[in-house]
Motif scaffolding. Structure first.
Motif, PDB file in Angstrom:
ATOM      1  N   TRP A  52      37.720  47.120  45.765  1.00 18.96           N
ATOM      2  CA  TRP A  52      38.115  47.652  44.120  1.00 18.96           C
ATOM      3  C   TRP A  52      37.993  48.520  44.443  1.00 18.96           C
ATOM      4  N   ASP A  53      37.875  49.355  43.235  1.00 18.35           N
ATOM      5  CA  ASP A  53      38.550  50.274  42.845  1.00 18.35           C
ATOM      6  C   ASP A  53      37.092  51.404  42.691  1.00 18.35           C
ATOM      7  N   ASP A  54      36.674  51.983  43.683  1.00 17.07           N
ATOM      8  CA  ASP A  54      35.051  52.423  43.291  1.00 17.07           C
ATOM      9  C   ASP A  54      35.349  53.853  42.488  1.00 17.07           C
ATOM     10  N   PRO A  58      33.825  52.214  37.784  1.00 11.01           N
ATOM     11  CA  PRO A  58      32.464  52.977  37.505  1.00 11.01           C
ATOM     12  C   PRO A  58      32.704  53.462  35.634  1.00 11.01           C
ATOM     13  N   VAL A  59      33.614  54.405  36.046  1.00 10.42           N
ATOM     14  CA  VAL A  59      34.285  55.278  34.578  1.00 10.42           C
ATOM     15  C   VAL A  59      34.550  53.773  33.693  1.00 10.42           C
ATOM     16  N   VAL A  60      35.336  53.763  33.513  1.00  6.44           N
ATOM     17  CA  VAL A  60      35.593  52.562  32.598  1.00  6.44           C
ATOM     18  C   VAL A  60      34.903  51.321  32.075  1.00  6.44           C
ATOM     19  N   ALA A  61      34.213  50.672  33.187  1.00  6.87           N
ATOM     20  CA  ALA A  61      32.455  50.631  32.547  1.00  6.87           C
ATOM     21  C   ALA A  61      31.971  51.465  31.441  1.00  6.87           C
ATOM     22  N   ALA A  62      31.504  52.343  32.066  1.00  8.75           N
ATOM     23  CA  ALA A  62      31.158  52.943  31.324  1.00  8.75           C
ATOM     24  C   ALA A  62      31.622  52.913  29.598  1.00  8.75           C
ATOM     25  N   LEU A  63      33.151  53.514  29.404  1.00  8.70           N
ATOM     26  CA  LEU A  63      33.309  53.549  28.111  1.00  8.70           C
ATOM     27  C   LEU A  63      33.880  52.477  27.548  1.00  8.70           C
ATOM     28  N   ILE A  64      33.681  51.031  28.284  1.00 11.28           N
ATOM     29  CA  ILE A  64      33.337  49.364  27.337  1.00 11.28           C
ATOM     30  C   ILE A  64      32.248  49.702  26.755  1.00 11.28           C
ATOM     31  N   ASP A  65      31.220  50.011  27.143  1.00 12.37           N
ATOM     32  CA  ASP A  65      29.245  49.886  27.543  1.00 12.37           C
ATOM     33  C   ASP A  65      29.502  50.551  26.379  1.00 12.37           C
ATOM     34  N   ALA A 195      43.578  50.297  33.085  1.00 20.22           N
ATOM     35  CA  ALA A 195      43.324  48.779  32.156  1.00 20.22           C
ATOM     36  C   ALA A 195      43.023  48.099  33.423  1.00 20.22           C
ATOM     37  N   HIS A 196      43.319  47.795  34.818  1.00 22.82           N
ATOM     38  CA  HIS A 196      43.343  47.908  36.046  1.00 22.82           C
ATOM     39  C   HIS A 196      41.571  47.098  35.905  1.00 22.82           C
ATOM     40  N   ALA A 197      40.743  48.673  35.855  1.00 19.58           N
ATOM     41  CA  ALA A 197      39.731  49.183  36.071  1.00 19.58           C
ATOM     42  C   ALA A 197      38.520  48.241  34.569  1.00 19.58           C
ATOM     43  N   GLY A 198      39.211  47.668  33.274  1.00 19.00           N
ATOM     44  CA  GLY A 198      38.579  47.473  32.383  1.00 19.00           C
ATOM     45  C   GLY A 198      38.585  45.772  33.234  1.00 19.00           C
ATOM     46  N   VAL A 199      39.716  45.520  33.138  1.00 17.40           N
ATOM     47  CA  VAL A 199      39.722  43.980  33.360  1.00 17.40           C
ATOM     48  C   VAL A 199      39.180  43.279  34.581  1.00 17.40           C
ATOM     49  N   ARG A 200      38.211  44.367  35.193  1.00 17.17           N
ATOM     50  CA  ARG A 200      37.091  44.315  36.633  1.00 17.17           C
ATOM     51  C   ARG A 200      36.611  44.408  35.587  1.00 17.17           C
ATOM     52  N   HIS A 201      36.298  44.958  34.839  1.00 15.44           N
ATOM     53  CA  HIS A 201      34.745  45.301  33.809  1.00 15.44           C
ATOM     54  C   HIS A 201      34.119  43.748  33.586  1.00 15.44           C
ATOM     55  N   TRP A 209      36.914  32.629  33.463  1.00 17.16           N
ATOM     56  CA  TRP A 209      37.570  33.165  34.406  1.00 17.16           C
ATOM     57  C   TRP A 209      36.973  33.171  35.845  1.00 17.16           C
ATOM     58  N   ARG A 210      35.267  33.057  35.177  1.00 20.46           N
ATOM     59  CA  ARG A 210      34.866  32.823  36.330  1.00 20.46           C
ATOM     60  C   ARG A 210      35.021  31.511  36.400  1.00 20.46           C
ATOM     61  N   ALA A 211      35.576  30.724  36.634  1.00 15.87           N
ATOM     62  CA  ALA A 211      34.609  28.730  36.381  1.00 15.87           C
ATOM     63  C   ALA A 211      35.641  28.318  37.593  1.00 15.87           C
ATOM     64  N   GLY A 212      37.109  29.829  37.819  1.00 17.07           N
ATOM     65  CA  GLY A 212      37.827  28.968  38.934  1.00 17.07           C
ATOM     66  C   GLY A 212      37.589  30.018  39.950  1.00 17.07           C
ATOM     67  N   ALA A 213      36.969  31.375  40.033  1.00 16.99           N
ATOM     68  CA  ALA A 213      36.694  32.032  40.434  1.00 16.99           C
ATOM     69  C   ALA A 213      36.267  32.437  41.887  1.00 16.99           C
ATOM     70  N   ASP A 214      37.520  32.752  42.938  1.00 16.07           N
ATOM     71  CA  ASP A 214      36.666  33.062  43.909  1.00 16.07           C
ATOM     72  C   ASP A 214      36.586  33.907  44.557  1.00 16.07           C
ATOM     73  N   GLN A 215      36.059  35.487  43.658  1.00 16.75           N
ATOM     74  CA  GLN A 215      35.917  36.404  43.967  1.00 16.75           C
ATOM     75  C   GLN A 215      34.992  36.995  42.656  1.00 16.75           C
ATOM     76  N   PRO A 216      33.962  37.684  43.345  1.00 20.39           N
ATOM     77  CA  PRO A 216      33.157  38.309  42.105  1.00 20.39           C
ATOM     78  C   PRO A 216      33.716  39.234  41.358  1.00 20.39           C
ATOM     79  N   LYS A 217      35.046  39.978  41.648  1.00 20.40           N
ATOM     80  CA  LYS A 217      35.809  40.646  40.594  1.00 20.40           C
ATOM     81  C   LYS A 217      37.280  40.541  40.445  1.00 20.40           C
TER      82      LYS A 217
END
Ligand code: HEM
Length: 405
Positions: A52-54, A58-65, A195-201, A209-217
């Motif tokens: 994904w984007d190492d 984590p930077v955007v996850a911290a901003l959101i959280d 923005a993409h990192a935000g969507v991943r978080h 989204w989870r109901a039809g997802a075939d990937q963790p993120k």
């Protein structure tokens, strides 16, 4: 807002590894594309669907959280130009990340980037049509992209959201590109990466989204490559198919602008095709096999086809956009998207388009060459602009929620 919190990853390492293992078990896809054909000239063995984007994630996850997103978005609104210093007041870990992420790769060739903007100007009508009708519409039959767009925050106002990916492509050539200090593409690409990192978080927290997802993120590097091929590779395929004469140097410059775009979106150099031959070898492995209809994609396509309905209640524009989609993407995708057949209109378009291209290419395209052709040119330009949502101010922002609907 200057605290330098160490960013906390959004998924525990154990959960992440477990999810990856499950994914690699279910996705036993081969990754046979040779990294030697990449801009890095060497390739690792990790397939891009496990990356994904190492750095950004984590930077955007911290901003959101930490609830910092609204303030950060407000500060970043005024940051628009390639060479513009960052505004004061960003959390230091974000500031540091952006300073790294805004650097162009060492292999950037400024001469090629300039040639790419010239190519965009020269081929504006064709590119507008190709980005709008080929790439834009194709995004609705890329299942991972359609589902991510549908369930993310921007999905609540699809009309604004839907054409942005295609517009990103168009803007590479029209907003001063990556090379001009006053250009906007470095900023656009870095903001898109955020923005993409935000969507991943956020999307893994959406039960829909989870109901039809075939990937963790969502938005793996493979997904970005898929969408990448729906842009420059599909555009170049279309230009060649239409008989547009693109000299090798111009094709090469166009590719280069997209190689830089991929890097700036966080794609590893080992996955970015170094040449058109390499891109043409990667696309059949990456893009072609994943195209498929989804309920979300069909709904998105209906919204796209109605993009111009505000101006004429869809009386004229809707059938025209349907015919253009059928003509430019072919009957298989048109059937997937439940686009009705309009034999007479479709046939007229199938006759008019190649003739239109021939006239333009032969240099017969002069003022006065014929009212009907001028009308056609204008219609296509307008049609493409509807898709590309021209004229709307763009604020690419970090999402802080999923689609609430
Ligand atoms: C956001 C471009 C790949 C899903 C955006 C935005 C741009 C963009 C310009 C900001 C749009 C806005 O603010 O309205 C691109 C480009 C790509 C790419 C150029 C590849 C070359 C992908 C892929 C996916 C994806 C592969 C999903 C699998 C999204 C989503 C958003 C977004 C969900 C956020 C929408 C929102 O909630 O605001 N992308 N994208 N993108 N992109 Fe991409």
């Amino acid at each position: 807002m200057n605290e330098s919190n160490p960013p906390t990853p959004s998924m525990s390492r154990r959960g992440f590894l477990g999810a990856s293992a499950a994914l690699s078990a279910t996705l036993s896809l081969p990754w046979s594309w040779a990294g030697a054909q990449s801009v890095a000239r060497i390739g690792g063995t990790t397939p891009p669907w496990l990356v994904w984007d190492d750095e950004a994630d984590p930077v955007v996850a911290a901003l959101i959280d930490s609830g910092a997103v609204p303030a950060v978005n407000a500060l970043l609104r005024g940051w628009t130009r390639n060479a513009q210093p960052l505004p004061a007041g960003l959390p230091s870990y974000l500031h540091q990340f952006i300073e790294r992420a805004r650097q162009l790769p060492a292999w950037t060739n400024t001469g090629k980037l300039k040639a790419a903007t010239d190519f965009n100007k020269k081929r504006g009508t064709y590119l507008g049509v190709a980005y709008g009708f080929v790439s834009g519409m194709m995004s609705t039959v890329i299942p991972h992209e359609a589902r991510a767009v549908y369930y993310s925050k921007g999905g609540a106002d699809m009309k604004r959201r839907i054409s942005r990916t295609a517009k990103f492509g168009y803007d590479i050539g029209s907003l001063g590109g990556f090379h001009d200090p006053n250009g906007e593409m470095i900023v656009t690409a870095v903001k898109t990466r955020l923005a993409h990192a935000g969507v991943r978080h956020l999307l893994p927290q959406s039960p829909h989204w989870r109901a039809g997802a075939d990937q963790p993120k969502p938005i793996s590097q493979r997904d970005i490559l898929v969408t990448w091929h729906s842009l420059p590779t599909s555009v170049m395929r279309a230009l060649r198919q239409w008989g547009v004469n693109v000299p090798a140097a111009e094709a090469d410059a166009f590719l280069h602008s997209w190689q830089v775009a991929a890097h700036m979106l966080g794609v590893r150099d080992e996955y970015i095709p170094a040449t058109w031959a390499a891109a043409d070898a990667q696309a059949p492995e990456i893009l072609d096999p994943v195209l498929a209809p989804t309920a979300e994609g069909i709904e998105l396509a209906q919204i796209l086809l109605d993009l111009a309905a505000d101006t004429d209640r869809g009386v004229f524009s809707r059938p025209m956009l349907e015919s253009m989609t059928r003509y430019f993407l072919g009957p298989r995708i048109a059937e997937w998207l439940r686009i009705p057949r309009r034999p007479v209109q479709n046939q007229m378009l199938a006759m008019a388009w190649p003739q239109f291209v021939r006239m333009k290419e032969a240099g017969l395209w002069m003022p006065g060459a014929g009212e009907a052709y001028w009308f056609f040119d204008e219609l296509l330009r307008q049609g493409a602009m509807w898709y590309l949502a021209e004229g709307q101010p763009i604020y690419i922002e970090i999402p802080d929620t999923n689609n609430p609907n």
